[in-house]
Write an enzyme that holds these catalytic residues in place. Structure first.
Site, PDB file in Angstrom:
ATOM      1  N   SER A 181       0.822  -1.208   0.000  1.00 51.29           N
ATOM      2  CA  SER A 181       0.000   0.000   0.000  1.00 51.29           C
ATOM      3  C   SER A 181       0.859   1.262   0.000  1.00 51.29           C
ATOM      4  O   SER A 181       2.033   1.245   0.383  1.00 51.29           O
ATOM      5  CB  SER A 181      -0.905   0.024   1.235  1.00 51.29           C
ATOM      6  OG  SER A 181      -1.668  -1.154   1.316  1.00 51.29           O
TER       7      SER A 181
HETATM    8  N1  SAH Z   1      -0.717  -5.039   3.947  1.00 50.12           N
HETATM    9  C1  SAH Z   1       0.069  -5.355   2.761  1.00 50.12           C
HETATM   10  C2  SAH Z   1      -0.615  -4.915   1.471  1.00 50.12           C
HETATM   11  C3  SAH Z   1      -1.577  -5.900   1.127  1.00 50.12           C
HETATM   12  S1  SAH Z   1      -2.285  -5.989  -0.478  1.00 50.12           S
HETATM   13  C4  SAH Z   1       1.443  -4.772   2.816  1.00 50.12           C
HETATM   14  O1  SAH Z   1       1.752  -4.026   3.759  1.00 50.12           O
HETATM   15  O2  SAH Z   1       2.242  -5.085   1.933  1.00 50.12           O
HETATM   16  C5  SAH Z   1      -3.630  -7.028   0.054  1.00 50.12           C
HETATM   17  C6  SAH Z   1      -3.246  -8.443   0.388  1.00 50.12           C
HETATM   18  O3  SAH Z   1      -4.439  -9.088   0.846  1.00 50.12           O
HETATM   19  C7  SAH Z   1      -2.755  -9.253  -0.803  1.00 50.12           C
HETATM   20  O4  SAH Z   1      -1.505  -9.803  -0.502  1.00 50.12           O
HETATM   21  C8  SAH Z   1      -3.824 -10.325  -0.963  1.00 50.12           C
HETATM   22  O5  SAH Z   1      -3.301 -11.561  -1.404  1.00 50.12           O
HETATM   23  C9  SAH Z   1      -4.392 -10.438   0.429  1.00 50.12           C
HETATM   24  N2  SAH Z   1      -5.742 -10.990   0.541  1.00 50.12           N
HETATM   25  C10 SAH Z   1      -6.784 -10.868  -0.333  1.00 50.12           C
HETATM   26  N3  SAH Z   1      -7.863 -11.516   0.131  1.00 50.12           N
HETATM   27  C11 SAH Z   1      -7.508 -12.061   1.334  1.00 50.12           C
HETATM   28  C12 SAH Z   1      -8.210 -12.853   2.308  1.00 50.12           C
HETATM   29  N4  SAH Z   1      -9.469 -13.241   2.153  1.00 50.12           N
HETATM   30  N5  SAH Z   1      -7.529 -13.216   3.428  1.00 50.12           N
HETATM   31  C13 SAH Z   1      -6.229 -12.853   3.613  1.00 50.12           C
HETATM   32  N6  SAH Z   1      -5.522 -12.123   2.720  1.00 50.12           N
HETATM   33  C14 SAH Z   1      -6.160 -11.720   1.598  1.00 50.12           C
END
Ligand code: SAH
Length: 216
Positions: free
Chosen positions: A61
């Site tokens: 993000s």
């Molecule tokens: N917080 C992260 C950014 C995340 S992008 C950072 O600091 O880098 C969002 C993430 O959520 C992705 O890696 C995606 O694979 C994950 N995601 C999507 N749906 C999800 C779910 N149901 N449970 C857990 N993770 C999920």
């Protein structure tokens, strides 16, 4: 990067209610080496105030959004925090700088593995990672003082509200997939009622649900 985050915080203050980032969150943003959480080829861009690709179609993000969500979640030194969407592990590291224990769930195994390696290498000992569908939360570790969701569902997952402590806060983007969502804070009052506040239009990757085994 921290100066740009401060500027974005001031520009959005009337919508978010956050006029200035706290000293604790600013210090955490200054301490965690973001270049360790992005692919080596993008390391030179790691301190720009922008999201970046991290593989598997996912992104780390924008630093301002990480700081804002952390401020809204307000983790204290003894608090227990859940993150849904570990991704690169960067938001988990920021939370771990400020909270007692961080639990983070990622649905893509390769990302979870890499985040675990990065966080281990940087010496974080108060982060637990799990591969799975964060829509259901982490019931065995509940209740949480704060929950930060970094992928967008189209509705608030009921399990996450259930797993908040009274007085706890859920910070979550909610809205249609591949469009603009609304960053929301859901606070659970001491009597168990909840209060929802809309903060800011945001764009997150969709929260995907675990697929059921075929033919069942
Ligand atoms: N917080 C992260 C950014 C995340 S992008 C950072 O600091 O880098 C969002 C993430 O959520 C992705 O890696 C995606 O694979 C994950 N995601 C999507 N749906 C999800 C779910 N149901 N449970 C857990 N993770 C999920």
């Amino acid at each position: 990067m921290v100066d740009e985050i401060r500027a974005s915080t001031r520009e959005t203050a009337s919508a978010t209610g956050v006029r200035e980032l706290s000293e604790r969150v600013t210090a955490a943003m200054g301490r965690v080496p973001r270049h360790e959480f992005v692919p080596p080829s993008l390391a030179a861009q790691a301190y720009a105030n922008r999201p970046l690709p991290i593989g598997a179609g996912q992104t780390i993000s924008q630093p301002f959004i990480v700081a804002l969500m952390t401020e809204l979640a307000a983790p204290g030194p003894g608090s227990r925090v859940l993150e849904v969407g570990t991704g690169s592990g960067y938001q988990a590291a920021i939370l771990a700088e400020l909270a007692g224990e961080v639990y983070s769930i990622e649905i893509v195994e390769s990302l979870a593995r890499r985040a675990g390696e990065t966080l281990g290498r940087l010496g974080y000992r108060n982060i637990r990672l799990r591969v799975g569908d964060g829509y259901r939360g982490w019931p065995e570790a509940a209740p949480f003082d704060a929950i930060v969701v970094t992928a967008a569902p189209d509705h608030v997952p009921p399990a996450l509200v259930e797993q908040l402590k009274p007085g706890g806060r859920l910070v979550i983007p909610v809205g249609p997939q591949s469009a603009v969502q609304e960053l929301m804070v859901i606070e659970k009052l001491p009597d168990g009622r909840t209060v929802e506040t809309r903060k800011l239009p945001v764009r997150f990757v969709p929260l995907v649900r675990e697929r059921k085994p075929e033919g069942r």
